[in-house]
Design a protein around this motif. Structure first.
Motif, short mmCIF file in Angstrom:
data_model
loop_
_atom_site.label_atom_id
_atom_site.label_comp_id
_atom_site.label_asym_id
_atom_site.label_seq_id
_atom_site.Cartn_x
_atom_site.Cartn_y
_atom_site.Cartn_z
N PRO B 48 0.80 -1.02 0.14
CA PRO B 48 0.09 -0.12 -0.18
C PRO B 48 0.98 1.30 0.28
N ILE B 49 2.18 0.55 0.73
CA ILE B 49 3.06 2.52 0.94
C ILE B 49 4.68 2.01 -0.29
N PRO B 50 4.37 2.01 -1.31
CA PRO B 50 5.64 1.29 -1.90
C PRO B 50 6.68 1.91 -1.19
N SER B 51 6.46 3.87 -1.35
CA SER B 51 7.81 4.26 -1.18
C SER B 51 8.70 4.07 -0.18
N LYS B 52 8.04 3.23 0.68
CA LYS B 52 8.70 3.29 2.33
C LYS B 52 7.53 2.37 2.79
N SER B 53 7.39 0.90 2.40
CA SER B 53 7.35 0.25 3.53
C SER B 53 8.24 -0.71 3.97
N ASP B 54 9.38 -0.93 4.09
CA ASP B 54 10.56 -0.88 4.17
C ASP B 54 10.71 -0.36 6.16
N ARG B 55 10.49 0.80 5.65
CA ARG B 55 10.64 1.71 6.73
C ARG B 55 9.60 1.93 7.90
N LEU B 56 8.59 1.09 7.92
CA LEU B 56 7.14 1.71 8.67
C LEU B 56 7.62 0.56 9.47
N PHE B 57 7.09 0.59 10.78
CA PHE B 57 7.24 -0.47 11.03
C PHE B 57 5.77 -0.38 12.29
N ALA B 58 5.08 -1.41 12.79
CA ALA B 58 4.15 -1.68 13.26
C ALA B 58 4.82 -1.98 14.61
N VAL B 59 4.50 -1.54 16.11
CA VAL B 59 5.31 -1.90 16.95
C VAL B 59 4.14 -2.90 17.83
N GLN B 97 7.13 9.24 14.70
CA GLN B 97 6.39 8.23 15.83
C GLN B 97 4.89 8.78 15.75
N ALA B 98 3.73 7.56 15.52
CA ALA B 98 2.48 7.85 16.13
C ALA B 98 1.68 7.03 16.73
N TRP B 191 -7.65 9.55 -0.31
CA TRP B 191 -6.79 9.02 0.09
C TRP B 191 -7.13 7.06 0.45
N GLU B 192 -7.32 6.21 -0.32
CA GLU B 192 -8.24 5.33 0.48
C GLU B 192 -6.44 3.98 0.24
N PRO B 193 -5.61 4.00 0.79
CA PRO B 193 -4.82 2.68 0.82
C PRO B 193 -5.22 1.24 0.87
N LYS B 194 -4.75 0.81 0.19
CA LYS B 194 -5.85 -0.89 0.03
C LYS B 194 -4.48 -2.28 -0.16
N PRO B 195 -4.26 -2.94 0.84
CA PRO B 195 -4.93 -2.41 2.64
C PRO B 195 -4.70 -1.75 3.11
N LYS B 196 -5.78 -0.80 4.17
CA LYS B 196 -6.17 -0.73 5.42
C LYS B 196 -4.53 -0.94 6.18
N PHE B 197 -3.56 -1.12 5.75
CA PHE B 197 -2.23 -1.34 6.73
C PHE B 197 -2.21 -0.28 8.14
N PHE B 198 -2.88 0.64 8.08
CA PHE B 198 -2.17 1.19 9.67
C PHE B 198 -2.69 1.25 10.92
N ASP B 199 -4.16 0.28 10.76
CA ASP B 199 -4.99 0.21 10.92
C ASP B 199 -5.74 -1.20 10.94
N ASN B 250 -6.39 -0.51 22.23
CA ASN B 250 -7.04 -0.14 21.09
C ASN B 250 -6.61 0.65 20.58
N SER B 251 -5.17 1.27 20.66
CA SER B 251 -4.81 1.80 19.37
C SER B 251 -3.69 1.30 18.72
N GLN B 252 -2.96 1.85 18.05
CA GLN B 252 -2.36 1.49 17.41
C GLN B 252 -0.54 1.99 17.53
N PHE B 253 0.60 1.83 17.27
CA PHE B 253 1.26 1.98 17.15
C PHE B 253 2.51 1.72 16.32
N TRP B 254 2.88 2.94 14.99
CA TRP B 254 4.20 2.75 14.47
C TRP B 254 4.63 3.68 13.99
#
Lengths: 404, 437
Positions: B48-59, B97-98, B191-199, B250-254
């Motif tokens: 869903p975000i090819p430019s930086k999918s290797d640098r974004l991490f789910a914690v 981070q968010a 803006w409709e990233p598929k999949p909605k990877f961050f949540d 109940n939250s996500q952290f990236w």
């Protein structure tokens, strides 16, 4: 039957062609058996009853957004007014409904602070809950009007009495009859006791794919949170009219709220099982087209061999073979090929099912699928071969033996 | 020469229209079914975000019960608590981070003829916008200072801006959300990233939220929690703060790193953080901290639905049946031409030329089958999207890659199917064949 020998020897002369057809039939059987199994599996899940009177119910969500909106006044007057409408059987406030996919679950135990709880989903209803949902008491009593209390968002206290579905109660007290379950104590939030006041026959949790879908607890409370839901049960045939009327009634109050998702229960059912229905349809299409392709493949192959064997057919006819003999030759040949394909098919169907069980935790296939699929495919094969075989039988011996 | 073989092939294909039609139909149907289901699977597992999918991490950190894992085998929760979402974001130990979560509320009508608008909300931090790069139509995200000062700022989705402001540039305008007046700082474009990877908690292919506002307002305004909320421990008191401080996830952290290798340093930081929290009596389980980049996360969360995979396997087997069918038909066809082949061999054609000639014939069948297949795949995808409704939006379109894959699959499979029949046809002894004539 003494024809089998020559037919078999003739087949050996075209091993690869026969093998290809047999393999095709084996794979066809494998796909059909497993696809029908998946379709059946979904059908049986879709056939489970929610426990409600779906044809005559709808629900709607309301959200108060102005400070002036008073949840407590609203729920009290709304329900009185809705229940008075012509054609309404009953109405209740409820936090969620079966088939909705969103709700609240908690664990219940029979001893305080015990580790393994029984998961139940919670519906908050008032004393009209049972009648509105359309569920029956098996034992015990319904909530009385006076024991219905109000619940705020951060409340942690639980009321004295609750109702459980028979399935949930059986999980907690496997050895008791419903009558004996009345008055038993269960614990929520580790050590808060509640008493079972009644057992209802059947009601589903909101999540259709939940393994505990029959475990439900009814709680005699009205929620004082901003967004909530009314469930309305109507007389047969009155629902669609009342869906509009109830929405208009609530909107006309202009008390700082909005109404959303006015949904009939059977529409809710279609939504809940939309994916199941879609998978079934896709699989049906695959099964149908596949059978067609296999049948047409047989037609093509046999037509071709008939053409190739014109001379032999002519010779056999000239030597006294009847039309029936020629027909039988091609039908039997097809039966031999199909039969061997189906034997491979039994093994590969089971193999594929084992893999599906492992990978997608699908249930095992019932053994009865195998003979049914075999009979169906034999019939399909014989029907496919019928046309070309008849053409072969009708070849005039004189013409057929003439060298081209 | 090839052109000549092409003409020969067309002649031969025309000679037996039924057989040719059957072969094209078989390949077309097989390719159509395979392409339909492969496309759905391909789009479900797309980056869903090819430019930086290797640098974004789910914690993930494991705050779960000492008695049982969140999920077997010993997996930490998919989400984090309010405490982690705020504390880890404020620690600022990664490049960006968010923490984030979801809520909802009613946006009050501006004019007389407008209706109140029930909005889904993503509450998050300033870094969300540079991290996930949503396109802005007007304005921008908010600043870190706005997070800290708990400013009432809001970013609208294009849809919400259309609903409330009729699509005009609303930056600087105000909206009343659940009784509080917010200042619009930005409006997103589509803006409709598929999949909605961050949540992924409430569905990997759900719609995006209507509006965005600072996560810090959850505490300040006591915002409702929507989405998935999971608790293992009873909440201590009946207050909103007790709920926030609870062990409910109940939250996500990236996090975003400048270099993917920075993850090791960040894991060290997480280890120290959890050790500190253990001192405070939290995190009763052993340390079990995990970082997944976007594609690992989609894999870990099994975003591609089982049903889609099952359908694909069924369709691929169906393709194999169609190919077996084609092999048998080609074999029958070529066998019928043994005489012709023998004659050509006898007058000097080499095996290679014959092989080439029949491969060209097979390839023509393949191309035609591929064309039929792509049309069927397009129809099949329309069917899938009608059957599944909104949940497959954006998952049922054929892109250039898929069209190329479809053609390649059709041609390769028809040439494969032709391999054995061609070889059989070309390896006959001319003399024997000619004699029987």
């Amino acid at each position: 039957m003494n024809q089998i020998g020559p037919i078999f020897r003739a087949l050996l002369r075209n091993k690869v062609g026969a093998l290809l057809l047999a393999l095709q039939i084996a794979l066809t059987m494998t796909i059909i058996v497993n696809a029908i199994h998946m379709i059946e599996n979904r059908s049986s899940m879709m056939a489970r009853e929610s426990g409600m009177d779906e044809a005559n119910q709808f629900h709607l969500m309301y959200v108060g957004y102005k400070d002036s909106f008073n949840e407590r006044v609203a729920v009290e007057t709304d329900l009185l007014e809705i229940r008075k409408l012509n054609g309404v059987v009953d109405a209740t406030q409820i936090n969620s409904t079966p088939l909705s996919g969103g709700g609240w679950s908690m664990g219940l135990t029979t001893t305080p602070n015990s580790q393994d709880g029984t998961p139940v989903s919670l519906y908050f209803v008032d004393d009209h809950g049972l009648n509105t949902l359309g569920v029956e008491l098996v034992a015990g009593e319904n909530f009385s009007q006076t024991e219905v209390t109000y619940r705020l968002s951060n409340d942690k206290q639980w009321p004295q009495n609750i109702l459980l579905t028979e399935a949930a109660a059986k999980n907690l007290f496997p050895d008791l009859t419903p009558a004996e379950m009345i008055g038993q104590t269960v614990f929520i939030r580790d050590d808060e006791p509640m008493t079972i006041k009644g057992i209802i026959d059947h009601l589903q949790a909101p999540w259709v794919q939940w393994s505990n879908v029959n475990n439900v607890m009814l709680v005699p409370q009205r929620g004082l949170w901003n967004a909530n839901r009314y469930l309305v049960r109507t007389a047969p045939g009155e629902r669609d009219r009342l869906m509009r009327e109830v929405e208009e009634l609530l909107l006309a109050k202009r008390d700082g709220r909005l109404i959303r998702n006015v949904t009939a229960m059977d529409e809710q059912r279609d939504d809940a099982y939309q994916d199941f229905f879609a998978l079934q349809t896709v699989l049906w299409v695959i099964v149908t087209v596949l059978t067609l392709v296999t049948a047409l493949g047989i037609v093509g192959m046999v037509s071709f061999t008939v053409n190739q064997r014109r001379k032999q057919i002519g010779t056999r006819r000239a030597l006294g073979a009847t039309k029936g003999d020629i027909m039988r030759q091609f039908m039997l040949e097809n039966l031999l090929i199909t039969g061997s394909g189906l034997i491979i098919g039994v093994a590969s169907s089971i193999a594929l099912n084992i893999w599906l069980v492992d990978t997608f935790s699908l249930p095992r296939i019932g053994w009865h699928y195998l003979p049914i699929a075999m009979v169906v495919l034999v019939i399909v094969g014989q029907l496919a071969v019928l046309g070309p075989a008849r053409k072969a039988a009708n070849l005039s011996p004189a013409l057929a033996t003439r060298t081209t | 020469m090839i052109a000549y073989y092409g003409r020969l092939a067309l002649l031969s294909l025309k000679k037996n229209v039924l057989l040719t039609g059957l072969m094209i139909a078989a390949i077309g149907l097989g390719i159509g079914a395979a392409m339909t289901t492969i496309t759905v699977n391909y789009l479900m597992s797309a980056d869903p975000i090819p430019s930086k999918s290797d640098r974004l991490f789910a914690v993930q950190v494991d705050n779960w019960s000492p008695n049982e894992a969140y999920d077997e085998p010993n997996l930490p929760p998919d989400q984090v608590t309010w405490l982690e979402a705020t504390q880890l974001t404020e620690a600022k130990m990664a490049y960006r981070q968010a923490g984030m979560g979801t809520s909802y509320g009613v946006i009050e009508p501006k004019g007389k003829d407008q209706k109140p608008y029930l909005a889904s909300v993503r509450i998050t931090y300033a870094d969300f916008f540079p991290m996930f790069e949503p396109p802005f139509l007007y304005g921008s995200g908010w600043s870190t200072q706005a997070d800290e000062a708990r400013e009432l700022v809001i970013v609208l989705s294009k849809e919400a801006n259309n609903e409330i402001f009729g699509g005009a540039n609303s930056v600087g305008e105000t909206v009343t959300f659940s009784g509080n007046v917010f200042r619009v700082v930005g409006v997103l474009d589509e803006w409709e990233p598929k999949p909605k990877f961050f949540d992924l908690a409430t569905g990997a292919f759900n719609d995006m939220e209507d509006v965005y506002m600072p996560y810090t307002l959850k505490q300040a305004l006591e915002l409702d929690t929507s989405g998935n909320n999971n608790c293992w421990k009873p909440i201590a008191e009946e207050t909103f703060q007790a709920f926030l401080n609870s062990e409910c996830v109940n939250s996500q952290f990236w996090v975003e790193f400048e270099d993917p290798d920075d993850k090791h340093a960040y894991l060290d930081f997480l280890h120290n953080y959890v050790a500190e929290q253990k001192q405070l009596g939290r995190f009763p389980r052993e340390q079990n901290n995990r970082l997944h980049n976007v594609m690992e996360w989609l894999e870990y969360q099994e975003v591609v639905a089982d049903d889609a995979q099952m359908m694909m396997y069924m369709a691929l087997m169906f393709l194999i049946v169609c190919l077996l069918n084609t092999i048998a038909l080609l074999l029958a066809k070529f066998t019928g031409r043994f005489g012709e082949i023998a004659l050509r061999r006898a007058v000097g054609a080499s095996r290679r030329t014959l092989m080439l000639q029949y491969s060209v014939e097979a390839a023509i069948v393949g191309v035609l089958g591929g064309l039929v297949g792509l049309i069927l795949a397009w129809l099949g995808l329309q069917g899938i999207s009608a059957l599944y409704g909104d949940s497959t939006e954006g998952l049922t379109s054929l892109d250039g890659t898929m069209i190329a894959v479809g053609f390649a699959l059709a041609i390769v499979s028809s040439i494969l199917a032709a391999l054995y029949p061609t070889w059989r046809a070309c390896s006959i002894a001319p003399a024997g064949q000619l004699k029987t004539q």
